[in-house]
Design a protein around this motif. Sequence first.
Motif, short mmCIF file in Angstrom:
data_model
loop_
_atom_site.label_atom_id
_atom_site.label_comp_id
_atom_site.label_asym_id
_atom_site.label_seq_id
_atom_site.Cartn_x
_atom_site.Cartn_y
_atom_site.Cartn_z
N ARG A 185 1.23 -1.27 0.15
CA ARG A 185 0.19 -0.19 0.06
C ARG A 185 0.75 1.35 0.41
N GLY A 186 -0.19 2.45 -0.58
CA GLY A 186 0.86 3.86 -0.60
C GLY A 186 0.75 4.57 -1.90
N THR A 187 1.93 5.26 -1.80
CA THR A 187 2.45 6.24 -2.54
C THR A 187 3.04 5.27 -4.63
N GLU A 218 5.40 1.95 -13.59
CA GLU A 218 5.25 2.50 -12.14
C GLU A 218 4.41 1.55 -11.30
N GLN A 220 2.80 0.11 -8.91
CA GLN A 220 1.01 0.49 -8.45
C GLN A 220 1.24 -0.89 -7.34
N ARG A 225 -6.22 2.17 -2.59
CA ARG A 225 -6.27 3.69 -2.00
C ARG A 225 -7.60 3.19 -1.47
#
Length: 454
Positions: A185-187, A218, A220, A225
């Motif tokens: 989880r997170g950015t 990227e 993910q 979220r």
Amino acid sequence: MSVSASLDESSVVVEPGGEAELPVQVLNSGTTVEECRFEVVGPCADWTTVEPETLSLYPGATGAAIVKLRPPRSPRTAPGEIPLGLRVVPTSEHSETTVLERGVTVRPFTEVTSELVPRGSNSAWRGRHKVAVDNRGNTPLPVALSARGATERAKMAFEPTELTVPPGEAKFATLRVRPTQRLWRGTPITHPFQAVVTPRTGEGQDPYEPVVLDGTYEQQAILPRWLPRALAAAVLVAALLVGLWYALLRPTVRSAAREAITPQAVESAVKQGDKESGGVQDGQQGGGRQGASGGGGQEGGQDGGSTGPGGGRSRAPSDGSHAEPGEPGGPAAPTSARVQVRDAVGGGAAERTAYTVPDGKSFELTDIVVQNPQGDAGTLVISSDDGQLLNLALENFRDSDYHFVTPIQVAAKGKVTISVSCREVGRPVKAPAPSQCSESLFLGGKISATKSNG
């Protein structure tokens, strides 16, 4: 022969996209003025010209023309020695045509372009890219493929690592970018990288600079979220529903129950109880007298009642009959049915009867469960004698159930059928590929006897 010609004997090497010149000398050894024209023949004719195209010579005079070679910079221009033919045709006597022949060397050249598709990818598990290598040169081109990342947080791998691309064609290789650590989880994390395409030129050719392609992956988060917010919203909704029940619905139900207990309802219930108790006592007294007149046998043993636990008696229906589940006047009996249908691709619709209602009965259909365990694609239709009940696309579900508050009535001798039209056979995960579509249907409901008009 009054006209003679000769080509320069020096070697001619030309590079595609460049230009080379070859002089030609023409001599008029006749006694009259002669005009001649030039015609280029052979594989070089498409990209070779002569300037001027014609010469007019006096007797004993000599003239010169220039043969200009301009091979195009194209994969269709083959490298190596190409034969060149030049016809010198006098206009007065065509039979005295002179044909000059020699060879022209065309050099090989290298030109390569590459593209990364897509330049950026995003996923929680890995990035997948394609590298296209286009050989615009005139010789087969071997290339080596490699990748390098800006950090050590991702690993890159090509499949395959080398390609040999024919002239004028393109080939593809797969590039996979995999993170070294999972992001729960997170950015999202961005991993920049470079794909390097290195051509390997042959002997006599100048080295070609590698082609460097920039890309990004990227990474993910595995948990989205919105998940914590969705859980909090679900807890809030549940709390609101509980509060609504205690604040509004529960007092309303209690109030309705109290209003139903009126003095008239109480008096009616008391009278009904007195009647029933009086009937029981009359039956017991009549049975006792009948037993006494029969010679003192079992007292009350034949009074139409049966002895219950503790010496009491249970009453039978007043009409002397006993209603069983599924019989007229009795409760409806639960029943269910299951059927499986298999169908091949393009074989037409496969239909089977799931359940047939017995004669003299009626079926109240309340539950339908359909299963598509393989993930097939096609159409599934459930029908009764009154028409179509459900029309489902197989690719939209694996397991699906339907429950009806108002039952679907199916009359006696009626049928519930399932029809499957297979368009594409699915493939379960980590299992052999099946050869046919396979679907299952489960029916649930209650069956009861129909009342006769007599």
